[in-house]
Design an enzyme around this catalytic site. Sequence first.
Site, PDB file in Angstrom:
ATOM      1  N   VAL A 264      39.188  51.067  60.460  1.00  0.00           N
ATOM      2  CA  VAL A 264      39.206  50.577  59.061  1.00  0.00           C
ATOM      3  C   VAL A 264      38.209  50.970  58.176  1.00  0.00           C
ATOM      4  O   VAL A 264      38.377  51.497  57.095  1.00  0.00           O
ATOM      5  CB  VAL A 264      39.329  48.965  59.162  1.00  0.00           C
ATOM      6  CG1 VAL A 264      39.765  48.443  57.861  1.00  0.00           C
ATOM      7  CG2 VAL A 264      40.713  48.437  60.103  1.00  0.00           C
TER       8      VAL A 264
ATOM      9  N   CYS B 247      20.733  22.818  60.319  1.00  0.00           N
ATOM     10  CA  CYS B 247      20.291  22.458  61.707  1.00  0.00           C
ATOM     11  C   CYS B 247      18.746  22.756  61.912  1.00  0.00           C
ATOM     12  O   CYS B 247      17.935  22.043  61.122  1.00  0.00           O
ATOM     13  CB  CYS B 247      20.856  23.529  62.574  1.00  0.00           C
ATOM     14  SG  CYS B 247      20.685  22.965  64.471  1.00  0.00           S
TER      15      CYS B 247
ATOM     16  N   HIS C 121      26.509  22.027  61.962  1.00  0.00           N
ATOM     17  CA  HIS C 121      26.798  23.289  61.564  1.00  0.00           C
ATOM     18  C   HIS C 121      28.078  23.471  60.777  1.00  0.00           C
ATOM     19  O   HIS C 121      29.147  23.498  61.148  1.00  0.00           O
ATOM     20  CB  HIS C 121      27.038  24.221  62.669  1.00  0.00           C
ATOM     21  CG  HIS C 121      25.586  24.651  63.252  1.00  0.00           C
ATOM     22  ND1 HIS C 121      24.741  25.436  63.030  1.00  0.00           N
ATOM     23  CD2 HIS C 121      24.944  24.067  64.231  1.00  0.00           C
ATOM     24  CE1 HIS C 121      23.747  25.512  63.824  1.00  0.00           C
ATOM     25  NE2 HIS C 121      23.722  24.630  64.543  1.00  0.00           N
TER      26      HIS C 121
ATOM     27  N   GLU D 142      29.120  25.789  59.093  1.00  0.00           N
ATOM     28  CA  GLU D 142      29.687  27.084  58.840  1.00  0.00           C
ATOM     29  C   GLU D 142      30.792  27.497  60.039  1.00  0.00           C
ATOM     30  O   GLU D 142      31.662  28.097  60.109  1.00  0.00           O
ATOM     31  CB  GLU D 142      28.480  28.226  58.980  1.00  0.00           C
ATOM     32  CG  GLU D 142      28.023  28.282  60.194  1.00  0.00           C
ATOM     33  CD  GLU D 142      26.749  27.413  60.586  1.00  0.00           C
ATOM     34  OE1 GLU D 142      26.789  26.246  59.671  1.00  0.00           O
ATOM     35  OE2 GLU D 142      26.013  27.437  61.231  1.00  0.00           O
TER      36      GLU D 142
END
Length: 538
Positions: free
Chosen positions: A223, A78, A166, A168
């Site tokens: 966690v 981008c 994008h 991702e």
Amino acid sequence: MQKIIILDFGSQTTQLIGRRVRELDTFCEILPYNKMPLDDPDVIGVILSGSPYSVYDPEAFKLDLSAIRGRYPILGICYGAQFMSHTLGGRVEPAPSREYGRQHLTTIDTANPLFEGFSQNSQVWMSHGDTITALPDGFRCIASTETVKYAAYQSEGEKLWGVQFHPEVFHSTQGSLLLRNFVVGVCGSRQDWSAANFVDSTVAELKQQLGNDRVILGLSGGVDSSVAAVLLNRAIGDRLTCIFVDHGLLRKNEYDDVMRDYRGLGLNVIGVDASEKFFADLNGVVEPEHKRKIIGRDFVEVFDSEARKIKDARWLAQGTIYPDCIESLNITGKTIKSHHNVGGLPEEMHLKLCEPLKWLFKDEVRRVGRQLGMPEHLITRHPFPGPGLAVRIIEPITRELVDILQQADDIFIRALRDYKTPMKLSEARRILAAGVSKEYAQLNDDDTIDVSLYDQTWQAGVILLPVKSVGVMGDERTFERAVALRAVTSTDAMTADWAHLPYDFLARVSNDIINHVKGVNRVCFDISSKPPATIEWC
Ligand code: XMP
């Protein structure tokens, strides 16, 4: 260890690029755009992220491309693609209308290493206001959509690519393949970043780093701190002392359940019931940020006084994870909520900091937890805010209100755990934030497993509203409180959608809460996404 560097130009999806690279079993670091580590011999490639700026904005972030060009393979995403094109002699102009959302690659050069294995018409996600209208000399267009002529380019004879979409994000359906082609195909990643490797190398490093020193760690029941504790326990055994502070704002029975779990894991853990101090200090406080500050301060005080009892402690360990450490470019600089974690112990204690998970994303922490053989219910636990139920009570905190909220919350969470729907294993792997249990390792992708609503949501809880309304129970008029159910799906808590829970499930939870929790006669369901709402109500 080989690594990819992701230079951050301030895009909201920069972290996501990092996660996608890690999913390729490749280590990566996200660094500000001007912090390229030029003397690091382990770097095998560089990715330039997107940005909220246009290349023409006076405050736009700029990078000296000559420092990395020719040294490493480069992929610009981008803004990264537009910046390279603009800087190297191409033209970037405002697009006639903002190019946003799903598009399809109508032409693709599948012979190009970046697009190997791509299908024609592959869906991609665009999000930009400017567009490239001319490429620099020596650059070649390798993919277009109907409206974006230069959706992707390569500088000929050079390992330098740019994509205006994008890869991702989830909606770029072959985005992971593109990143694989770059990271593995072009940069030559050996793909040796795995949970098993991480555990072996980290345990060895911790042994070396800590020697015979004593270490203190604050456990939260979540966690991250639990995995950090088990990892440290494996390295130094009983020389690790864990402290679990009960501020009285945990879920119903949570303190006892978590203490039992920790002892079952062989941890050397001290539990401290400090609820009286927290309730006293929170008395009458309404303002959410004020509540957070008090809880943060009290927490440090209680933790500190326990820690001082461990005489020869030299280290303070924390379950800090990578998203907490990334020095990301917060363009607005505004704080929405101040999140509290353990920290800020008095300096005179001279404790050194040990953060064994500081390179891991949340999903990697969970994989490490599974690798360490921790029980599934600890691994798949939803995130829970440090200030606990205090951020789910929008009025002054009292024990009575916490008790009402704990009961309603317990009914909701149990019901989420009990309600299961069938799902293909491949789908479960794709959508479950906590990943899937090792027990399914022998099954095929097409096999069906039952997945609880709890595992299908990122986070859930009940909010106690400062509202009373009229109802009728039996023949009696009631005037009692309302609660809101909150459940969201997400991958990182930065954005979240409300979970579309089944009506029959909501009906049952509503009945159970109204019938069993004295003081509540109305149940609402929160259908706001983040943004513009947030996950917690305050
Ligand atoms: P929001 O409400 O900002 O929450 O959408 C995003 C995530 O952060 C958690 N959260 C907190 N965690 N201390 C924490 O440790 C806090 O003060 C805090 N406030 C919110 C929230 O539960 C969600 O997972």
